[in-house]
Each structure stands twice: as structure tokens, then as C-alpha cells.
Design a protein around this motif. Structure first.
Motif, PDB file in Angstrom:
ATOM      1  N   HIS A  43      -0.311   9.902   0.007  1.00  0.00           N
ATOM      2  CA  HIS A  43      -1.479   9.299  -0.634  1.00  0.00           C
ATOM      3  C   HIS A  43      -2.774  10.007  -0.225  1.00  0.00           C
ATOM      4  O   HIS A  43      -3.723  10.058  -1.023  1.00  0.00           O
ATOM      5  CB  HIS A  43      -1.505   7.794  -0.382  1.00  0.00           C
ATOM      6  CG  HIS A  43      -0.437   7.101  -1.157  1.00  0.00           C
ATOM      7  ND1 HIS A  43      -0.621   6.674  -2.446  1.00  0.00           N
ATOM      8  CD2 HIS A  43       0.861   6.829  -0.866  1.00  0.00           C
ATOM      9  CE1 HIS A  43       0.493   6.146  -2.912  1.00  0.00           C
ATOM     10  NE2 HIS A  43       1.416   6.230  -1.956  1.00  0.00           N
ATOM     11  N   PRO A 127      -4.006   7.166  -5.503  1.00  0.00           N
ATOM     12  CA  PRO A 127      -3.711   6.869  -4.093  1.00  0.00           C
ATOM     13  C   PRO A 127      -3.772   5.371  -3.817  1.00  0.00           C
ATOM     14  O   PRO A 127      -4.603   4.663  -4.381  1.00  0.00           O
ATOM     15  CB  PRO A 127      -4.796   7.623  -3.326  1.00  0.00           C
ATOM     16  CG  PRO A 127      -5.863   7.928  -4.311  1.00  0.00           C
ATOM     17  CD  PRO A 127      -5.252   7.910  -5.667  1.00  0.00           C
ATOM     18  N   ASP A 128      -2.871   4.916  -2.973  1.00  0.00           N
ATOM     19  CA  ASP A 128      -2.805   3.516  -2.562  1.00  0.00           C
ATOM     20  C   ASP A 128      -3.649   3.367  -1.295  1.00  0.00           C
ATOM     21  O   ASP A 128      -3.372   3.998  -0.271  1.00  0.00           O
ATOM     22  CB  ASP A 128      -1.346   3.142  -2.298  1.00  0.00           C
ATOM     23  CG  ASP A 128      -1.165   1.703  -1.859  1.00  0.00           C
ATOM     24  OD1 ASP A 128      -2.161   0.959  -1.786  1.00  0.00           O
ATOM     25  OD2 ASP A 128      -0.009   1.320  -1.589  1.00  0.00           O
TER      26      ASP A 128
END
Length: 196
Positions: A43, A127-128
Motif C-alpha cells: 500500500h 492505498p488502504d
């Protein structure tokens, strides 16, 4: 030549992963520290690549970030179901973010990863934020402004723990050598500097 080697390495990694069958769904709550580290790297790469392509238009750094991610994937030696799920997520992100640069190779690899739609029709991976938080951070340790070591501490460690870990490093001890420490500077998540 280096680009061809990288694409061959990626091709082998995707096909070796696919040969083991479809992985289960990713369950972020049950990941081991090594699995969380790869997920964090995935991420962080997505975040960097999104900025490099969208704002900076720097294709060379996109490729370099993906090379680092492929190396991190290779370092995770975990054939457990969740290990395979983390690798699936990482390889899918890598192939998707390389698709604007190498569309034909990525089209074939995308299908090899088990995706039904073409990579060109897939949503851009985001992205988390939860995955970006690292459990452990590596800090640079300086003595009088010069690099003297690196230490790893928990990402939520307080300044006292960070300073104690930095002082425990043998390289740092060598440069302090019993001299009184006049000042301690801690930049959270980045560095520790001792002025002697």
C-alpha cells in the motif's frame, strides 16, 4: 537488459503463485507480522506510484518502486492461505500499476492472477490507510549530525523508548564513548540525534 530481467522475474513470480491455485479472501485481522509488513509495503507502493504517475509524471520511479515491491514479495516465504492472499494482493497491485507502462505483459499477467476482466478495465488500486500503518519503524541514529546506526522500534513507541533503543546500539555507543550527551533530538518516525 535490466528491464527484461525484471519482467521475466515478475512473469515467473505470477505464474508460480498462480500454479498453487486460487488464494482465499484476505483477512487483515489475522495476518502475521511478516504478512502485515508486505501488505504495508504494497500500500505504500500504491501511494507512491499514484503520486508519481498522477502528479509528478515520473515513470522511472514507478518502475523502481515496483521493483522494490517485487523483491519484498520474493522475501515472504509463506505458503499459508493468508500468506498467499497477501501475495495475491501485492502481485495484483504491481501488475495494475505497471499496466500503463507495459500493457501487453500486464494484460497476460492480470489474467494469470485469476482476474476475469482486462486490466485496462479494472479500477486503479487505491492505498488502504489502515494497511499503511507500520507496526515497526526504522529510525536513523546520528551522533553530532552524522549517521552512526539504525534501530527498529514500535511505531507507537514514546521518545524514552526510542532514545533507550538508540543508546543501546553498539555503533552509537562507540561514538558516544562515555562523553556527556548535551542534547537529544527525536524526530518521530525519522531519526534520533545525540549532540555530545
Amino acid at each position: 537488459e535490466g528491464s527484461a530481467r525484471f519482467l521475466k522475474k515478475l512473469w515467473r513470480a505470477v505464474h508460480a503463485h498462480g500454479a498453487a491455485g486460487a488464494p482465499p479472501a484476505l483477512d487483515a485481522a489475522t495476518l502475521t507480522p511478516a504478512q502485515r509488513k508486505l501488505r504495508q509495503k504494497t500500500h505504500a507502493t500504491l501511494q507512491k506510484v499514484g503520486d508519481d504517475l498522477g502528479r509528478r509524471l515520473k515513470l522511472n520511479t514507478v518502475v523502481a518502486a515496483n521493483m522494490e515491491l517485487l523483491n519484498a514479495i520474493g522475501e515472504l516465504d509463506d505458503a499459508s492461505p493468508q500468506g498467499r492472499a497477501v501475495v495475491q494482493e501485492a502481485l495484483s497491485a504491481l501488475v495494475a500499476t505497471l499496466s500503463p507502462i507495459t500493457p501487453h505483459v500486464c494484460h497476460a499477467l492480470w489474467h494469470a492472477l485469476g482476474h476475469g476482466e482486462p486490466v485496462i478495465d479494472a479500477r486503479w488500486p487505491e492505498p488502504d490507510a489502515a494497511a499503511l500503518k507500520a507496526d515497526v519503524v526504522q529510525l536513523v541514529v546520528q551522533v553530532n549530525g552524522k549517521l552512526r546506526g539504525r534501530v527498529e522500534v514500535a511505531s507507537d513507541a514514546g521518545n524514552d523508548i526510542v532514545i533507550a533503543a538508540a543508546l543501546a546500539d553498539p555503533q552509537v555507543q562507540r561514538f558516544i564513548a562515555g562523553q556527556p550527551i548535551r542534547k537529544q533530538v527525536v524526530v518521530p518516525g525519522k531519526l534520533v540525534n545525540f549532540v555530545v
